[in-house]
Design a protein around this motif. Structure first.
Motif, short mmCIF file in Angstrom:
data_model
loop_
_atom_site.label_atom_id
_atom_site.label_comp_id
_atom_site.label_asym_id
_atom_site.label_seq_id
_atom_site.Cartn_x
_atom_site.Cartn_y
_atom_site.Cartn_z
N THR A 138 35.04 32.04 43.88
CA THR A 138 33.92 32.22 43.21
C THR A 138 34.74 32.36 41.59
O THR A 138 35.78 32.36 41.92
N ARG B 114 33.87 42.95 40.98
CA ARG B 114 34.12 41.35 41.51
C ARG B 114 34.97 41.16 42.87
O ARG B 114 34.57 39.99 43.44
N GLU C 117 34.60 47.44 37.20
CA GLU C 117 34.49 46.26 37.39
C GLU C 117 34.49 45.17 38.48
O GLU C 117 34.28 43.72 38.91
N ASP C 118 36.23 45.65 38.23
CA ASP C 118 37.17 44.88 39.29
C ASP C 118 36.41 45.53 40.52
O ASP C 118 36.47 44.06 41.72
N LEU D 260 42.24 38.31 42.63
CA LEU D 260 41.29 38.86 41.21
C LEU D 260 42.62 38.94 40.24
O LEU D 260 42.20 39.84 39.29
N GLY E 78 35.87 32.87 38.28
CA GLY E 78 36.50 34.24 37.64
C GLY E 78 37.86 34.86 38.77
O GLY E 78 38.82 35.30 38.28
N ALA E 79 38.36 33.56 40.16
CA ALA E 79 38.81 34.39 41.19
C ALA E 79 40.18 33.29 40.76
O ALA E 79 39.62 32.32 40.82
#
Length: 331
Positions: free
Chosen positions: A236, A305, A301-302, A271, A238-239
């Motif tokens: 993923t 995600r 937004e988190d 995250l 951004g993770a």
């Protein structure tokens, strides 16, 4: 077909059940018409709690009554589930497998969990703090009036992580290990823990057996869930899989729950967030350790995600089940 009790039948059953539930969920019309297996089990637990849990009895007698109540719940769940599995096994193999998969699809809750958590982000965006508090109160037990926006978002993500373990991976694990009876018995134990497994004056003794057994049966799934989250983080953008593994090593064992710290730490590290920590249930403040070392000021937004990570982890769970079924079938 071997009554869908053991691999490879139970693993094939698991693959089909996860797919059916992911696509269809549990239909609202069916819920309104007949309820859900968890509501049936919960109704029995409530009756046993009222009849067996006498506040005038000493703690030892209440603990024994709780053991008896749990045993009755397990018998009342296991016998019908075994009968249904045997009935499916007596049918044409394909028909029996599909029918049992439809029944088993009521046990994991991939779609329901996703939708409930997504509603928190939507409510925050549309209605602000009041809407976010109302939405998160549907999935967590803490006092929503004590939560600011960041705490609402953390609570939603924590619920996603913990319920991925005990609402999806654990029933999947026991479905794969023991077919429909295995999955149903797990749901009975987990429901009992959620209703009576609390350290309150009423339930600390009566719910002792339910809480201890729930800890035991959730142990393998909590570790597997953490691995799935870390693996999903590697896929993923951004993770961080490395962050998930670091948080697991440092923080998972510091959680007051022997199991909840594993998925929560993995999610936090993946995250770049801090989850858990001190919080308020009703009027009681719980001092718990933080999971992860990132930001505490989580946002809507988190949550989005986290849901992306969750969906990929669900796919990995399905792929793992399919792979194991394929290997077992070729042995």
């Amino acid at each position: 077909m071997t009554a869908l009790l053991h691999p490879p039948d139970s693993l094939v059953l698991l693959v089909l059940a996860l797919a059916v539930e992911a696509v269809l969920g549990y239909p609202d019309r069916l819920y309104r018409l007949a309820g859900h297996p968890v509501t049936w089990i919960g109704a029995l637990i409530a009756v046993l709690d009222r009849r067996f849990n006498r506040e005038a009895d000493p703690a030892g007698r209440r603990r024994a009554a709780g053991v008896l109540a749990l045993a009755l719940v397990l018998v009342a769940t296991g016998l019908p589930a075994s009968a249904l599995a045997l009935a499916c096994g007596a049918l044409d193999p394909l028909v029996g497998l599909v029918l049992c998969a439809v029944l088993a699809a009521s046990l994991p809750a991939q779609r329901s969990l996703h939708d409930h958590v997504a509603r928190v982000a939507e409510a925050l965006r549309r209605e602000g703090l009041p809407g976010g508090r109302r939405a998160v109160a549907m999935i967590v037990g803490r006092n929503p009036e004590t939560l600011d926006e960041a705490a609402i978002c953390r609570a939603a993500i924590e619920s996603l992580a913990e319920n991925f373990s005990d609402g999806i991976v654990a029933p999947a694990f026991w479905l794969g290990a023991g077919g429909l009876p295995g999955g149903a018995l797990y749901k009975a134990i987990n429901t009992a823990d959620s209703m009576i497994g609390h350290r309150t004056p009423r339930h600390e003794a009566f719910g002792w057996a339910a809480a201890r057994l729930d800890n035991l049966v959730n142990l393998p799934a909590s570790r597997l869930t953490a691995g799935l989250v870390a693996a999903a983080a590697a896929l993923t953008p951004g993770a961080s899989a490395r962050g998930a593994l670091h948080a697991l090593r440092r923080d998972a064992g510091r959680h007051r729950s022997p199991n909840a710290g594993w998925p929560e730490a993995a999610m936090a590290g993946a995250l770049g967030l801090r989850l858990a920590g001190p919080r308020v249930y009703g009027t009681t403040r719980v001092e718990d350790a933080w999971m992860g070392s990132g930001r505490a000021d989580a946002t809507a937004e988190d949550i989005v995600r986290a849901l992306v990570l969750y969906r990929r982890a669900c796919l990995l769970l399905w792929g793992l089940a399919a792979g194991l079924a394929g290997v077992w079938l070729t042995m």
